[in-house]
Design a protein around this motif. Structure first.
Motif, PDB file in Angstrom:
ATOM      1  N   VAL A   1       0.764  -1.165   0.021  1.00  0.00           N
ATOM      2  CA  VAL A   1       0.137   0.010   0.013  1.00  0.00           C
ATOM      3  C   VAL A   1       1.027   1.314   0.088  1.00  0.00           C
ATOM      4  CG1 VAL A   1      -1.733   1.211   1.256  1.00  0.00           C
ATOM      5  CG2 VAL A   1      -1.841  -1.260   1.146  1.00  0.00           C
ATOM      6  N   THR A   2       0.438   2.287  -0.967  1.00  0.00           N
ATOM      7  CA  THR A   2       1.132   3.416  -0.830  1.00  0.00           C
ATOM      8  C   THR A   2       0.402   4.652  -0.386  1.00  0.00           C
ATOM      9  OG1 THR A   2       2.769   2.716  -2.737  1.00  0.00           O
ATOM     10  CG2 THR A   2       2.491   5.098  -2.438  1.00  0.00           C
ATOM     11  N   GLU A   3       0.527   5.190   0.690  1.00  0.00           N
ATOM     12  CA  GLU A   3      -0.204   6.378   1.318  1.00  0.00           C
ATOM     13  C   GLU A   3      -0.251   7.378   0.466  1.00  0.00           C
ATOM     14  OE1 GLU A   3       0.322   6.877   5.378  1.00  0.00           O
ATOM     15  OE2 GLU A   3       0.143   4.927   6.085  1.00  0.00           O
ATOM     16  N   VAL A   4      -1.303   8.016   0.129  1.00  0.00           N
ATOM     17  CA  VAL A   4      -1.538   9.301  -0.726  1.00  0.00           C
ATOM     18  C   VAL A   4      -2.664  10.090  -0.033  1.00  0.00           C
ATOM     19  CG1 VAL A   4      -0.421   8.393  -2.670  1.00  0.00           C
ATOM     20  CG2 VAL A   4      -2.821   8.316  -2.349  1.00  0.00           C
ATOM     21  N   ASP A   5      -2.537  11.295  -0.204  1.00  0.00           N
ATOM     22  CA  ASP A   5      -3.552  12.183   0.208  1.00  0.00           C
ATOM     23  C   ASP A   5      -4.458  12.897  -0.905  1.00  0.00           C
ATOM     24  OD1 ASP A   5      -1.880  12.695   2.465  1.00  0.00           O
ATOM     25  OD2 ASP A   5      -0.691  14.023   1.260  1.00  0.00           O
ATOM     26  N   VAL A   6      -4.049  12.821  -2.276  1.00  0.00           N
ATOM     27  CA  VAL A   6      -4.536  13.281  -3.131  1.00  0.00           C
ATOM     28  C   VAL A   6      -4.584  12.322  -4.432  1.00  0.00           C
ATOM     29  CG1 VAL A   6      -4.711  15.114  -4.827  1.00  0.00           C
ATOM     30  CG2 VAL A   6      -4.103  15.451  -2.513  1.00  0.00           C
ATOM     31  N   ILE A   7      -5.382  12.117  -5.277  1.00  0.00           N
ATOM     32  CA  ILE A   7      -5.569  11.273  -6.545  1.00  0.00           C
ATOM     33  C   ILE A   7      -5.782  12.420  -7.441  1.00  0.00           C
ATOM     34  CG2 ILE A   7      -6.283   9.415  -7.771  1.00  0.00           C
ATOM     35  CD1 ILE A   7      -6.951   7.706  -5.219  1.00  0.00           C
ATOM     36  N   LEU A   8      -5.142  12.425  -8.570  1.00  0.00           N
ATOM     37  CA  LEU A   8      -5.516  13.340  -9.630  1.00  0.00           C
ATOM     38  C   LEU A   8      -5.411  12.476 -10.884  1.00  0.00           C
ATOM     39  CD1 LEU A   8      -5.429  16.140 -11.174  1.00  0.00           C
ATOM     40  CD2 LEU A   8      -3.049  16.354 -10.971  1.00  0.00           C
ATOM     41  N   TRP A   9      -6.662  12.439 -11.403  1.00  0.00           N
ATOM     42  CA  TRP A   9      -6.876  11.805 -12.679  1.00  0.00           C
ATOM     43  C   TRP A   9      -6.752  12.322 -13.877  1.00  0.00           C
ATOM     44  CZ3 TRP A   9      -8.404   6.753 -11.361  1.00  0.00           C
ATOM     45  CH2 TRP A   9      -8.301   6.252 -10.237  1.00  0.00           C
ATOM     46  N   ALA A  10      -5.653  11.883 -14.595  1.00  0.00           N
ATOM     47  CA  ALA A  10      -5.139  12.734 -15.645  1.00  0.00           C
ATOM     48  C   ALA A  10      -5.553  11.703 -16.994  1.00  0.00           C
ATOM     49  CB  ALA A  10      -3.760  13.080 -16.006  1.00  0.00           C
TER      50      ALA A  10
END
Ligand SMILES: Cc1cc2nc3c(=O)[nH]c(=O)nc-3n(C[C@H](O)[C@H](O)[C@H](O)COP(=O)(O)OP(=O)(O)OC[C@H]3O[C@@H](n4cnc5c(N)ncnc54)[C@H](O)[C@@H]3O)c2cc1C
Length: 412
Positions: free
Chosen positions: A334-343
């Motif tokens: 698992v990679t922790e992220v705060d934001v997912i930006l869908w390009a």
């Protein structure tokens, strides 16, 4: 004063982006008259754009240079070539509040230096742009001056809600419902672009994410991501651009479904024509158009190569699941992220054409050139192979020529 819609027009152009304006310009050249008094449009410019830019050069410019496509090259005779009035009328309806089409909404850090190459509108060169100026200011200003300079009858904001056949007569009128009432048209040029249809892929767990998810459509530039952990999804030009910008201020993880296809060939007009042909074959088979990079590959400029070498552009295979605080890698970690930006790109805006039943099961429309198979009153401009600033002008010329042929044949 709110301008009324006319009852009937010969040709209705839907959309006033590059495709719609190129279409309107071509209609003028072929002797179509504005169906309304072209009013001095609203102050040009995007949100924040300046209404006072350099006047456009209506007769010549960079597109006259050797790289220009002869089919779209403006010349000194451009305005004089306008035919005497044919007695036919046209109108442009645009959903925006002001000129510029989708350029009004591009992110603030997309400047004239970082756009992918902007081809002039026909008959009026873009004056030397300031490379540092955001495209969302330069291009709406240019479009606004273009509309005023040529006296184009653009009515806005008016959204077309639906287009349908009035009756069974194949040469009959098309009924058009809009947010400002109804009108009828003998032919329709749909030039509605893609910006209003951002594509969000389905990924398990997407609803459970506790952080922020946004699409290129709403990308504000890198500023708000400072210090965050950001997953960027998408292997196109926009995705690569977002990764490189955000990496300056935040930790970025870049995910794509397939490995990026780098190429060392810069994109030029000749390559562009080859791509257009390949995309054309696809859309003529009724398939959904693929993004341009699927055909061209991503140009590995020296600057890009530096970011590949330094690890900024280190692609990870697409994650398999979204969790409340991160994403599950294909390895299971698992990679922790705060934001997912869908390009993850855009689809063509065709919803207003649904009543005509022209969509295929594969998500495309059967077209020959710009003409919709089985419905000669309808043309798609800026669709598939023409979804670029260079393709738009060629498509407009082609569509108008066929519409004139259709109207001639229909005795109009
Ligand atoms: C992020 C991004 C960057 C790009 N960069 C480049 C580049 O650098 N160079 C290049 O050549 N191409 C680029 N493209 C492709 C680009 O979109 C086209 O080149 C061009 O701007 C498309 O023009 P258009 O007129 O077809 O669409 P748009 O500019 O999207 O214009 C469509 C117009 O139709 C209106 N409209 C939509 N639906 C309706 C409706 N139902 N009723 C009334 N009006 C409606 C919209 O409001 C809009 O004004 C880029 C695309 C994207 C997504």
């Amino acid at each position: 004063m709110v301008e009324e819609l006319p009852d009937v027009v010969d040709v209705l152009v839907i959309g006033a982006g590059q495709s719609g304006l190129a279409s309107a310009h071509r209609l003028l050249q072929r002797g179509f008259a504005p169906a309304i008094d072209p009013v001095a449009g609203p102050a040009a410019g995007s949100p924040g754009g300046s209404p006072t830019g350099p006047a456009i050069d209506r007769v010549a410019g960079p597109a006259d240079g050797p790289a220009a496509d002869p089919a779209t090259r403006p010349g000194r005779a451009d305005l004089r070539r306008r035919a005497p009035s044919s007695g036919r009328t046209f109108l442009v309806l645009d959903a925006e509040d002001g000129p510029g089409g989708a350029w009004r909404h591009r992110w603030p850090t997309l400047t004239m230096a970082t756009v992918n190459g902007i081809h002039d509108l026909p008959g009026a060169a873009l004056p030397d742009p300031d490379p540092a100026e955001p495209a969302r200011q330069t291009l709406p200003r240019y479009f606004g001056e273009y509309e005023r300079s040529f006296g184009l009858p653009v009515l806005r904001p008016v959204r077309v809600l639906s287009v349908q056949r009035h009756d069974d007569d194949p040469h009959g009128l098309l009924d058009v419902a809009t947010t400002r009432g109804t009108l009828q048209a003998r032919a329709v040029m749909s030039a509605t672009g893609t910006w209003s249809r951002p594509f969000w892929p389905v990924v398990p767990g997407k609803e459970s994410f506790a952080g922020v998810q946004l699409h290129t459509h709403d990308y504000p530039g890198p500023g708000p991501f400072r210090g965050r952990r950001v997953a960027v999804v998408g292997g196109g030009i926009s995705g690569v651009g977002h990764v490189r910008e955000i990496a300056e201020v935040a930790e970025v993880f870049w995910y794509t479904r397939t490995p990026p296809r780098w190429t060392d060939e810069p994109f030029d007009v000749r390559a562009g024509l080859g791509v257009e042909r390949r995309v054309e074959e696809r859309v003529e088979a009724g398939l959904r158009p693929l993004p341009v990079v699927a055909e061209t590959g991503l140009y590995r400029s020296p600057a890009l190569q530096r970011d590949i070498d330094s690890g900024v552009l280190a692609r990870r295979p697409m994650f398999t699941e979204i969790l409340p605080y991160g994403v599950r890698e294909q390895s299971g970690e698992v990679t922790e992220v705060d934001v997912i930006l869908w390009a993850t790109g855009f689809r063509h805006e065709l919803r207003h054409l649904t009543p005509l039943g022209v969509r295929t099961r594969q998500g495309g429309v059967y077209v020959r050139g710009t003409s919709v198979v089985g419905e000669p009153r309808l043309h798609l401009v800026g669709y598939g192979p023409a979804a670029s600033t260079i393709g738009a002008t060629r498509a407009a010329r082609r569509a108008v020529a066929q519409i004139v042929g259709y109207l001639d044949g229909a005795g109009r």
